[in-house]
Design an enzyme around this catalytic site. Structure first.
Site, short mmCIF file in Angstrom:
data_model
loop_
_atom_site.label_atom_id
_atom_site.label_comp_id
_atom_site.label_asym_id
_atom_site.label_seq_id
_atom_site.Cartn_x
_atom_site.Cartn_y
_atom_site.Cartn_z
CG HIS A 136 -39.13 -5.44 -1.04
ND1 HIS A 136 -38.54 -6.48 -0.36
CD2 HIS A 136 -38.14 -4.57 -1.36
CE1 HIS A 136 -37.24 -6.26 -0.26
NE2 HIS A 136 -36.97 -5.11 -0.86
CB ALA A 186 -33.97 14.63 -18.02
CE LYS A 207 -50.20 15.06 -13.40
NZ LYS A 207 -50.87 16.28 -12.84
#
Length: 215
Positions: A136, A186, A207
Site C-alpha cells: 500500500h 531466523a 543489523k
C-alpha cells in the site's frame, strides 16, 4: 565383545515407508508445476522438484525463471521447521522472479512488482517473506482511495547473491541487496540496502552483527 543393538523391524519398516512417502510426494506436484510453467511460457531448468502446495502467479512469459535443480517445499511431513503456508511466487505489473541453480525454498512467499533475483546455492528457510514493494502507499491520503493507493506503491529490486542462507520467519524488504555467502538469522526483518558479502545479519530491524565470517 559387546553385541550390536539392532533396531526393531517395525521401526526399520516405518523408516522405509517414510522415505518412500517423501519421494513419491514430489511426483504429482512436480508434474503439474512443469506443465503449468510450460503453458505460461516460464522457463525452468533440469531436476525441478516440487513438494506440497506451490502456487505460481506469473504476469507474462518468463516473468518467473527457475534454474537447474531448484527445490520448492511446502509440506509439513517433508520439513519440520514449522511450515505455516504454501509457497507463492507472485509477479505483479512488471515484476520478475529469477531463482538460480541449486537453490531451495521452504514455504516462502515472494511478491514482485520490480525484480527479485536470487542466486545459485541459496537456502531460504520456512515462512520467509520477500517483498520488493509496499503493498500500500505510505501516504494515508492515497490509501483512502483504492485506485490512488495502487498507483503510489513504492518498489525497488531485491538481489540475493550466491550461497546466502536466510533463516526461518525472516522478512526481506524492498531495495535490499544481500552479498554472497551471508547469513540472515531466523526472524530477522531486513531493510538494510546493502549487506556486504560474508556477513551475519540479525534482529528487527536487522543489523550487521559480523562481517567476513569465512575469511
Amino acid at each position: 565383545m559387546k553385541k550390536i543393538k539392532r533396531q526393531p523391524y517395525f521401526l526399520t519398516i516405518s523408516k522405509v515407508f517414510k522415505v518412500l512417502g517423501i519421494r513419491f510426494s514430489y511426483l504429482i506436484p512436480t508434474f503439474y508445476a512443469r506443465l503449468y510453467l510450460s503453458l505460461m511460457q516460464c522457463s525452468f531448468g533440469k531436476r525441478l522438484k516440487i513438494c506440497g502446495n506451490v502456487y505460481f502467479r506469473p504476469n507474462g512469459p518468463n516473468t518467473i525463471q527457475l534454474g537447474n535443480n531448484v527445490t520448492l517445499i511446502a509440506r509439513f511431513l517433508s520439513n519440520t521447521v514449522g511450515i505455516t503456508n504454501p509457497i507463492v511466487l507472485e509477479c505483479i505489473d512488471s515484476g520478475r522472479i529469477i531463482i538460480g541453480d541449486n537453490s531451495g525454498l521452504t514455504s516462502t512467499v515472494i511478491s514482485s512488482r520490480n525484480s527479485v533475483k536470487i542466486g545459485s546455492n541459496v537456502k531460504i528457510g520456512g515462512n520467509v517473506r520477500i517483498f520488493d514493494h509496499d503493498f500500500h502507499s505510505l501516504d494515508y491520503k492515497y490509501r483512502r482511495n483504492v485506485d490512488e493507493d495502487s498507483m503510489h506503491i513504492k518498489s525497488e529490486s531485491i538481489i540475493i547473491e550466491d550461497d546466502v542462507f536466510i533463516g526461518t520467519n525472516s522478512l526481506i524488504m524492498k531495495g535490499v541487496h544481500i552479498g554472497a555467502r551471508s547469513i540472515i538469522a531466523a526472524g530477522s526483518v531486513v531493510t538494510l540496502k546493502v549487506v556486504p558479502p560474508d556477513s551475519l545479519v540479525a534482529g528487527n530491524p536487522a543489523k550487521i552483527i559480523k562481517t567476513y565470517l569465512f575469511k
